[in-house]
Design a protein around this motif. Structure first.
Motif, PDB file in Angstrom:
ATOM      1  N   ILE A 129      46.123  34.127  40.596  1.00 49.33           N
ATOM      2  CA  ILE A 129      45.065  34.607  39.702  1.00 49.33           C
ATOM      3  C   ILE A 129      43.711  34.364  40.362  1.00 49.33           C
ATOM      4  CG2 ILE A 129      43.963  34.299  37.452  1.00 49.33           C
ATOM      5  CD1 ILE A 129      46.689  35.583  37.247  1.00 49.33           C
ATOM      6  N   PRO A 130      42.852  35.389  40.490  1.00 50.89           N
ATOM      7  CA  PRO A 130      41.584  35.208  41.186  1.00 50.89           C
ATOM      8  C   PRO A 130      40.487  34.604  40.315  1.00 50.89           C
ATOM      9  CG  PRO A 130      41.834  37.501  40.563  1.00 50.89           C
ATOM     10  CD  PRO A 130      43.114  36.812  40.156  1.00 50.89           C
ATOM     11  N   ASP A 131      40.603  34.725  39.004  1.00 48.07           N
ATOM     12  CA  ASP A 131      39.512  34.340  38.118  1.00 48.07           C
ATOM     13  C   ASP A 131      39.778  32.981  37.464  1.00 48.07           C
ATOM     14  OD1 ASP A 131      38.016  36.795  38.533  1.00 48.07           O
ATOM     15  OD2 ASP A 131      39.621  37.774  37.417  1.00 48.07           O
ATOM     16  N   PHE A 132      39.204  32.757  36.284  1.00 46.60           N
ATOM     17  CA  PHE A 132      39.201  31.436  35.668  1.00 46.60           C
ATOM     18  C   PHE A 132      40.597  30.926  35.303  1.00 46.60           C
ATOM     19  CE2 PHE A 132      34.996  33.261  34.747  1.00 46.60           C
ATOM     20  CZ  PHE A 132      34.196  32.270  35.289  1.00 46.60           C
ATOM     21  N   LEU A 133      41.510  31.793  34.970  1.00 45.51           N
ATOM     22  CA  LEU A 133      42.822  31.343  34.513  1.00 45.51           C
ATOM     23  C   LEU A 133      43.743  30.906  35.654  1.00 45.51           C
ATOM     24  CD1 LEU A 133      43.893  33.510  31.461  1.00 45.51           C
ATOM     25  CD2 LEU A 133      42.955  31.225  31.526  1.00 45.51           C
TER      26      LEU A 133
END
Length: 279
Positions: A223-227
């Motif tokens: 996952i590239p983002d916050f999650l």
């Protein structure tokens, strides 16, 4: 209307199943599993190094002075250890050009800077941890928003030999969040419990400690983002032999949390269901 009906029916059935057929007491005991793999972690020794990975994207103009001050305070707690800073620049378009690079290295001479194209917080932390060679590591935001005592508790657990240390946000932390981020925080914990079947529901704290074994698990996330945090905890919880602990933490005085847009919320919901389907 029918979309709402089906959603609530599914959620209710999921809650009933978790409550009566899969109680928390039956979950694997990660602390006991940690004893099975003696070489996954070890207590710290004098002279050991801890890598502090800080992702950075369009930081505040005065971030270097605040970062240096926070790092000096942490180093004061551990005079017999080496705390090494790794800054992962996530393709910043402002406040992190050549001038800031040079200033950061002048202010903190032993710091290491990793430059990557903009790919999100998860991508930046993975890039920073990929450079880490130390037996211990933590990651936190570039402004180091947590109180120093909270960070010290996390580092102490890592030095004690814990594989994954999760910073759990207390009530004072949530009181400082904007309404949308507060809603996302509580919603995330509910979704983690009901849909991911995890005992570690507060996965988005932004401060975590890792052993080498846990670092390898983090490098498997996608996952590239916050999650990416949630994906990491799910993988760690299902990895045999990792000792996982939680530490209650609080924000330092004067920290103002940024707002999140509806676009980010929609993107993170998509990421959540990517994780749920993979589990």
């Amino acid at each position: 209307l029918w979309l709402h009906v089906w959603f609530f029916c599914f959620t209710w059935l999921r809650m009933v199943w978790l409550t009566f057929f899969c109680p928390v007491a039956e979950f694997p005991d990660s602390s006991a599993a940690g004893a099975e793999t003696a070489d996954s972690s070890r207590p710290a020794q004098p002279g050991d190094t801890l890598d502090i990975v800080c992702p950075c994207y369009n930081p505040n103009a005065d971030f270097i002075s605040h970062l240096a001050c926070s790092l000096a305070e942490l180093r004061g707690f551990y005079p017999d250890k080496r705390l090494h800073l790794i800054v992962a620049n996530d393709g910043s378009s402002r406040n992190f050009g050549k001038e800031e690079h040079d200033q950061l290295l002048r202010t903190i001479p032993d710091a290491e800077i990793v430059d990557i194209p903009h790919g999100g917080k998860g991508a930046a932390i993975r890039a920073g941890l990929a450079r880490s060679q130390a037996p211990f590591a933590i990651y936190t935001d570039i402004d180091m928003p947590y109180a120093k005592e909270s960070m010290r508790q996390v580092i102490d657990r890592v030095f004690d030999g814990c594989d994954v240390v999760i910073a759990v946000r207390n009530a004072s932390y949530h009181s400082k969040l904007p309404p949308m981020r507060k809603l996302m925080s509580h919603g995330s914990r509910m979704l983690n419990r009901f849909f991911l079947n995890t005992r570690y529901t507060d996965t988005q704290g932004g401060l975590k400690g890792l052993s080498p074994a846990a670092r390898n698990v983090m490098l498997r996330t996608r996952i590239p983002d916050f999650l990416f945090d949630t994906e990491f905890i799910m993988l760690a919880e299902r990895s045999k032999g990792l000792r996982i602990e939680e530490v209650e933490t609080t924000l330092r005085e004067g920290v103002v949390m940024s707002k999140m847009s509806g676009e980010v919320l929609v993107r993170e919901l998509k990421n959540f269901f990517r994780i749920a389907f993979s589990v």
